[in-house]
Enzyme design. Sequence first.
Site, PDB file in Angstrom:
ATOM      1  N   ASP A  99     -74.477  35.356  59.664  1.00  0.00           N
ATOM      2  CA  ASP A  99     -75.289  34.947  60.807  1.00  0.00           C
ATOM      3  C   ASP A  99     -74.427  34.584  62.009  1.00  0.00           C
ATOM      4  O   ASP A  99     -74.819  34.788  63.157  1.00  0.00           O
ATOM      5  CB  ASP A  99     -76.163  33.750  60.429  1.00  0.00           C
ATOM      6  CG  ASP A  99     -77.287  34.135  59.475  1.00  0.00           C
ATOM      7  OD1 ASP A  99     -77.527  35.340  59.309  1.00  0.00           O
ATOM      8  OD2 ASP A  99     -77.913  33.225  58.898  1.00  0.00           O
ATOM      9  N   GLY A 100     -73.226  34.050  61.753  1.00  0.00           N
ATOM     10  CA  GLY A 100     -72.334  33.706  62.857  1.00  0.00           C
ATOM     11  C   GLY A 100     -71.909  34.909  63.668  1.00  0.00           C
ATOM     12  O   GLY A 100     -71.610  34.790  64.859  1.00  0.00           O
ATOM     13  N   ASN A 179     -79.442  30.053  69.014  1.00  0.00           N
ATOM     14  CA  ASN A 179     -79.969  29.111  68.030  1.00  0.00           C
ATOM     15  C   ASN A 179     -80.354  27.773  68.642  1.00  0.00           C
ATOM     16  O   ASN A 179     -81.521  27.424  68.680  1.00  0.00           O
ATOM     17  CB  ASN A 179     -78.948  28.882  66.906  1.00  0.00           C
ATOM     18  CG  ASN A 179     -79.185  29.760  65.697  1.00  0.00           C
ATOM     19  OD1 ASN A 179     -80.105  30.581  65.685  1.00  0.00           O
ATOM     20  ND2 ASN A 179     -78.364  29.611  64.687  1.00  0.00           N
ATOM     21  N   ASP A 209     -78.180   9.647  66.586  1.00  0.00           N
ATOM     22  CA  ASP A 209     -76.923  10.388  66.481  1.00  0.00           C
ATOM     23  C   ASP A 209     -76.890  11.571  67.443  1.00  0.00           C
ATOM     24  O   ASP A 209     -75.821  12.134  67.688  1.00  0.00           O
ATOM     25  CB  ASP A 209     -76.735  10.913  65.055  1.00  0.00           C
ATOM     26  CG  ASP A 209     -76.153   9.864  64.121  1.00  0.00           C
ATOM     27  OD1 ASP A 209     -75.884   8.735  64.577  1.00  0.00           O
ATOM     28  OD2 ASP A 209     -75.971  10.170  62.925  1.00  0.00           O
ATOM     29  N   GLN A 280     -70.722  26.049  68.402  1.00  0.00           N
ATOM     30  CA  GLN A 280     -69.423  26.039  69.063  1.00  0.00           C
ATOM     31  C   GLN A 280     -69.358  24.889  70.061  1.00  0.00           C
ATOM     32  O   GLN A 280     -70.231  24.744  70.922  1.00  0.00           O
ATOM     33  CB  GLN A 280     -69.187  27.368  69.796  1.00  0.00           C
ATOM     34  CG  GLN A 280     -69.227  28.589  68.890  1.00  0.00           C
ATOM     35  CD  GLN A 280     -68.121  28.575  67.851  1.00  0.00           C
ATOM     36  OE1 GLN A 280     -66.971  28.251  68.138  1.00  0.00           O
ATOM     37  NE2 GLN A 280     -68.466  28.940  66.618  1.00  0.00           N
TER      38      GLN A 280
END
Length: 353
Positions: A99-100, A179, A209, A280
């Site tokens: 998927d990356g 995404n 968070d 990323q």
Amino acid sequence: MSQNPEDTNVGFPPSWRWPASSSSITTNAEQVKSILIVNKLRTKPVIDTIDSFLVHLRTHYPHVKVFHEDRPDIPQGVEMWRPGQGAQKIHLVITLGGDGTILHASSLFKVGAVPPVLSFSMGTLGFLLPFHVDDFSKALESVFQGKATVLYRMRLSCAFSDKDGNSIGNKGEDWQVMNEVALHRGSSPHLNTIDAFVDGQHLTEAVSDGLIVSTPTGSTAYSLSAGGPIVHPSLSALVLTPICPRSLSFRPLVFPASSSITLRIGERSRAPAGVSMDGQASHILNPGESVTVRSSLHPIPCINRSSISDPAFDAQGEGAGPGKEDDWVRDINNLLQYNATFRSKALLRHSRS
């Protein structure tokens, strides 16, 4: 919204409108003149697969130019391709990896329309990669004969601003994300304080968070792990998901794709926020700085696995014919094990007999 008839051809059409979720590609051997291969690290299986691809393309489609992104491990016999203004037009992208890999392919087309993407799974999960690499000849034939159908996967357009509202980063160009955009506290021991605005209206002050804004495609990635909803990728929507919120009443929200979501680091925040886009790292936002997320005008047309389904299955009453089966329904069951029971496979086989 309807699709512009001029936008159905493979390649870079003069303009894009948000198309229907699934649409036939009017392709033929004359229209597909250039292919870009995007692959994961060149392990031996990847090298062997690329070699097989190149032999097949040169044998059956000799008129097609084959490109590879500018990397040290570029295969022999292909031309080098660099993204950006003045880049060679690409009519079809082929990805080999997980998927990356398709997320990386998306990042190569930050400006303008994206060519159709034909994805082959050679990774771990392969939720976004519909074809097995052994089917590459049949999949290519489907594209060149005009039988392929596509799912237009929405992308996000992201712009960063300083305290005064001036653009920062990326030379004034919006980032294109497939995404999600995630704001997180990173290595800080303190929670982030983030003000969320929807279409300019203050929605909430989030102490957590972090926050995730995802596409429907990204709803099965980081957002899902943080407790967000699963959204069908044919929908046009923005998903806002908190990461470990301090408030028990802070629940994920789904907004129409026409919405604009701004996340601004609160002045009282005890920690800056790291920003990751499609996994990323990209920015560090300090108090007062913000990111604005909108639906991109340029979705990614991903070729469906059902484009090359065997019509015999439909004739036998099993499954759907080419272009009709919903790959996503199959994947959330097979890959995500959606609502899987605790009954063992042995018991299931016994009950069926």
